[in-house]
Write a protein that holds these residues in place. Sequence first.
Motif, PDB file in Angstrom:
ATOM      1  N   ASN A 198       8.553  -5.636  -4.471  1.00  0.00           N
ATOM      2  CA  ASN A 198       7.826  -6.433  -3.475  1.00  0.00           C
ATOM      3  C   ASN A 198       8.426  -7.816  -3.311  1.00  0.00           C
ATOM      4  OD1 ASN A 198       5.038  -5.315  -2.298  1.00  0.00           O
ATOM      5  ND2 ASN A 198       5.353  -4.396  -4.317  1.00  0.00           N
ATOM      6  N   VAL A 199       8.857  -8.436  -4.418  1.00  0.00           N
ATOM      7  CA  VAL A 199       9.489  -9.754  -4.345  1.00  0.00           C
ATOM      8  C   VAL A 199      10.803  -9.671  -3.570  1.00  0.00           C
ATOM      9  CG1 VAL A 199      10.605 -11.558  -5.725  1.00  0.00           C
ATOM     10  CG2 VAL A 199       8.381 -10.650  -6.417  1.00  0.00           C
ATOM     11  N   ALA A 200      11.583  -8.625  -3.790  1.00  0.00           N
ATOM     12  CA  ALA A 200      12.837  -8.459  -3.039  1.00  0.00           C
ATOM     13  C   ALA A 200      12.562  -8.279  -1.554  1.00  0.00           C
ATOM     14  CB  ALA A 200      13.605  -7.257  -3.585  1.00  0.00           C
ATOM     15  N   PHE A 201      11.519  -7.527  -1.222  1.00  0.00           N
ATOM     16  CA  PHE A 201      11.164  -7.298   0.179  1.00  0.00           C
ATOM     17  C   PHE A 201      10.788  -8.606   0.856  1.00  0.00           C
ATOM     18  CE2 PHE A 201       7.878  -6.374   3.369  1.00  0.00           C
ATOM     19  CZ  PHE A 201       8.555  -5.489   4.192  1.00  0.00           C
ATOM     20  N   LEU A 254       0.831  -1.216   0.000  1.00  0.00           N
ATOM     21  CA  LEU A 254       0.000   0.000   0.000  1.00  0.00           C
ATOM     22  C   LEU A 254       0.864   1.264   0.000  1.00  0.00           C
ATOM     23  CD1 LEU A 254      -2.833  -0.985   2.521  1.00  0.00           C
ATOM     24  CD2 LEU A 254      -2.997  -0.794   0.022  1.00  0.00           C
ATOM     25  N   LEU A 255       1.936   1.249   0.773  1.00  0.00           N
ATOM     26  CA  LEU A 255       2.782   2.436   0.859  1.00  0.00           C
ATOM     27  C   LEU A 255       3.568   2.671  -0.431  1.00  0.00           C
ATOM     28  CD1 LEU A 255       4.072   1.910   4.495  1.00  0.00           C
ATOM     29  CD2 LEU A 255       2.680   3.833   3.721  1.00  0.00           C
ATOM     30  N   TYR A 256       4.166   1.618  -0.961  1.00  0.00           N
ATOM     31  CA  TYR A 256       5.015   1.773  -2.144  1.00  0.00           C
ATOM     32  C   TYR A 256       4.195   1.897  -3.427  1.00  0.00           C
ATOM     33  CZ  TYR A 256       8.809   1.059  -5.453  1.00  0.00           C
ATOM     34  OH  TYR A 256       9.709   1.216  -6.486  1.00  0.00           O
ATOM     35  N   GLY A 257       3.025   1.252  -3.467  1.00  0.00           N
ATOM     36  CA  GLY A 257       2.209   1.293  -4.678  1.00  0.00           C
ATOM     37  C   GLY A 257       1.286   2.498  -4.729  1.00  0.00           C
ATOM     38  N   PRO A 258       0.062   2.393  -4.191  1.00  0.00           N
ATOM     39  CA  PRO A 258      -0.911   3.494  -4.304  1.00  0.00           C
ATOM     40  C   PRO A 258      -0.466   4.797  -3.637  1.00  0.00           C
ATOM     41  CG  PRO A 258      -1.997   1.452  -3.675  1.00  0.00           C
ATOM     42  CD  PRO A 258      -0.530   1.207  -3.563  1.00  0.00           C
ATOM     43  N   LEU A 259       0.200   4.726  -2.494  1.00  0.00           N
ATOM     44  CA  LEU A 259       0.576   5.941  -1.775  1.00  0.00           C
ATOM     45  C   LEU A 259       1.866   6.569  -2.294  1.00  0.00           C
ATOM     46  CD1 LEU A 259      -0.338   4.900   1.893  1.00  0.00           C
ATOM     47  CD2 LEU A 259      -1.708   6.169   0.221  1.00  0.00           C
ATOM     48  N   GLY A 260       2.658   5.836  -3.071  1.00  0.00           N
ATOM     49  CA  GLY A 260       3.845   6.388  -3.701  1.00  0.00           C
ATOM     50  C   GLY A 260       4.970   6.735  -2.753  1.00  0.00           C
ATOM     51  N   ALA A 261       5.087   6.032  -1.623  1.00  0.00           N
ATOM     52  CA  ALA A 261       6.174   6.309  -0.685  1.00  0.00           C
ATOM     53  C   ALA A 261       7.481   5.734  -1.219  1.00  0.00           C
ATOM     54  CB  ALA A 261       5.853   5.717   0.683  1.00  0.00           C
ATOM     55  N   SER A 262       8.586   6.192  -0.666  1.00  0.00           N
ATOM     56  CA  SER A 262       9.895   5.693  -1.086  1.00  0.00           C
ATOM     57  C   SER A 262      10.116   4.275  -0.570  1.00  0.00           C
ATOM     58  CB  SER A 262      10.998   6.618  -0.564  1.00  0.00           C
ATOM     59  OG  SER A 262      11.042   6.587   0.852  1.00  0.00           O
ATOM     60  N   THR A 263      11.151   3.628  -1.096  1.00  0.00           N
ATOM     61  CA  THR A 263      11.444   2.266  -0.639  1.00  0.00           C
ATOM     62  C   THR A 263      11.860   2.252   0.833  1.00  0.00           C
ATOM     63  OG1 THR A 263      13.723   2.500  -1.461  1.00  0.00           O
ATOM     64  CG2 THR A 263      12.112   1.479  -2.935  1.00  0.00           C
ATOM     65  N   THR A 296      10.931   4.426   3.298  1.00  0.00           N
ATOM     66  CA  THR A 296       9.754   4.630   4.152  1.00  0.00           C
ATOM     67  C   THR A 296       8.842   3.415   4.130  1.00  0.00           C
ATOM     68  OG1 THR A 296       9.845   7.017   3.728  1.00  0.00           O
ATOM     69  CG2 THR A 296       7.763   6.121   4.562  1.00  0.00           C
ATOM     70  N   SER A 297       8.629   2.835   2.950  1.00  0.00           N
ATOM     71  CA  SER A 297       7.759   1.669   2.840  1.00  0.00           C
ATOM     72  C   SER A 297       8.339   0.479   3.591  1.00  0.00           C
ATOM     73  CB  SER A 297       7.551   1.313   1.361  1.00  0.00           C
ATOM     74  OG  SER A 297       6.986   2.392   0.648  1.00  0.00           O
ATOM     75  N   THR A 298       9.652   0.284   3.492  1.00  0.00           N
ATOM     76  CA  THR A 298      10.289  -0.824   4.196  1.00  0.00           C
ATOM     77  C   THR A 298      10.216  -0.636   5.705  1.00  0.00           C
ATOM     78  OG1 THR A 298      11.815  -1.163   2.348  1.00  0.00           O
ATOM     79  CG2 THR A 298      12.424  -2.133   4.454  1.00  0.00           C
ATOM     80  N   LEU A 299      10.457   0.589   6.176  1.00  0.00           N
ATOM     81  CA  LEU A 299      10.441   0.853   7.615  1.00  0.00           C
ATOM     82  C   LEU A 299       9.054   0.615   8.206  1.00  0.00           C
ATOM     83  CD1 LEU A 299      11.755   1.904  10.206  1.00  0.00           C
ATOM     84  CD2 LEU A 299      11.216   4.229   9.439  1.00  0.00           C
ATOM     85  N   LEU A 300       8.023   1.179   7.591  1.00  0.00           N
ATOM     86  CA  LEU A 300       6.676   1.025   8.124  1.00  0.00           C
ATOM     87  C   LEU A 300       6.146  -0.399   7.900  1.00  0.00           C
ATOM     88  CD1 LEU A 300       5.081   4.450   7.101  1.00  0.00           C
ATOM     89  CD2 LEU A 300       6.085   3.761   9.292  1.00  0.00           C
ATOM     90  N   GLY A 301       6.530  -1.018   6.794  1.00  0.00           N
ATOM     91  CA  GLY A 301       6.142  -2.409   6.576  1.00  0.00           C
ATOM     92  C   GLY A 301       6.779  -3.336   7.581  1.00  0.00           C
ATOM     93  N   ALA A 353      17.956  -4.331  -0.101  1.00  0.00           N
ATOM     94  CA  ALA A 353      17.502  -5.161  -1.222  1.00  0.00           C
ATOM     95  C   ALA A 353      16.445  -4.456  -2.062  1.00  0.00           C
ATOM     96  CB  ALA A 353      16.957  -6.485  -0.693  1.00  0.00           C
ATOM     97  N   THR A 354      15.506  -3.773  -1.403  1.00  0.00           N
ATOM     98  CA  THR A 354      14.468  -3.075  -2.157  1.00  0.00           C
ATOM     99  C   THR A 354      15.027  -1.883  -2.933  1.00  0.00           C
ATOM    100  OG1 THR A 354      13.922  -1.839  -0.133  1.00  0.00           O
ATOM    101  CG2 THR A 354      12.594  -3.785  -0.637  1.00  0.00           C
ATOM    102  N   ALA A 355      15.956  -1.150  -2.335  1.00  0.00           N
ATOM    103  CA  ALA A 355      16.573  -0.025  -3.042  1.00  0.00           C
ATOM    104  C   ALA A 355      17.376  -0.508  -4.248  1.00  0.00           C
ATOM    105  CB  ALA A 355      17.465   0.766  -2.084  1.00  0.00           C
ATOM    106  N   LEU A 356      18.091  -1.619  -4.073  1.00  0.00           N
ATOM    107  CA  LEU A 356      18.863  -2.169  -5.185  1.00  0.00           C
ATOM    108  C   LEU A 356      17.943  -2.679  -6.296  1.00  0.00           C
ATOM    109  CD1 LEU A 356      21.579  -3.038  -6.378  1.00  0.00           C
ATOM    110  CD2 LEU A 356      21.361  -5.182  -5.092  1.00  0.00           C
TER     111      LEU A 356
END
Length: 201
Positions: A141-144, A56-65, A67-72, A118-121
């Motif tokens: 998402n697969v890397a995460f 939700l954060l990385y897709g529809p909300l457009g957050a960075s990798t 921020t999305s990784t931290l909150l996820g 991993a997600t940033a790479l």
Amino acid sequence: MPCDRTSTPPSAASSGAGSRERALVPRLVSAHGARLLRYAGGSGVATVCSAVAFALLYGPLGASTTTSTLLGWLAGAVPNYVINRTWVWRVEGRPSVRRELGPYVAVVLLTLALASGATALAEALLERAGATDAVRVLGVNVAFLGVYAVMALVRYAVLHQLFRRLPGARGPRSSPPPDQSRSPSQNPSHSPSHSPSEETR
């Protein structure tokens, strides 16, 4: 003078090693089987929480990798700790900051760092390859999830050593001892004895 040939043939040695390896598997299953199933269930709940929050954060909300990784990670770490402590290892009492929370936070922070890298790479490689937005979101998402799947095994080994040494940890439930209060007529191992007069009738 004849030499003493007492060496074990290679085939016998290999069969002995194979039998020891086969005997190791049932011991591991009996020692960790039920706990591993509970751990897999708790990890599944935490993974779903993390995956939904990250998507939700990385897709529809457009957050960075980052921020999305931290909150996820935060969305999955809290229920994962509670489930592992209370259900998987059945630890009771108040948690110790030094002996319990500190090592657990260190493990999950390592997982967070690996997932963030991993997600940033993955994002950088997919953008350089000219992937579409859908492919980029799927790849990140697969890397995460890949990092969390690998670290789940490492986390189990660390948490097992951590939780089983705590004072409030409950060991495996042992079966109750046999009832010694039953009369000899109720205990099948003690059959009533017959007197000689009864045998001659």
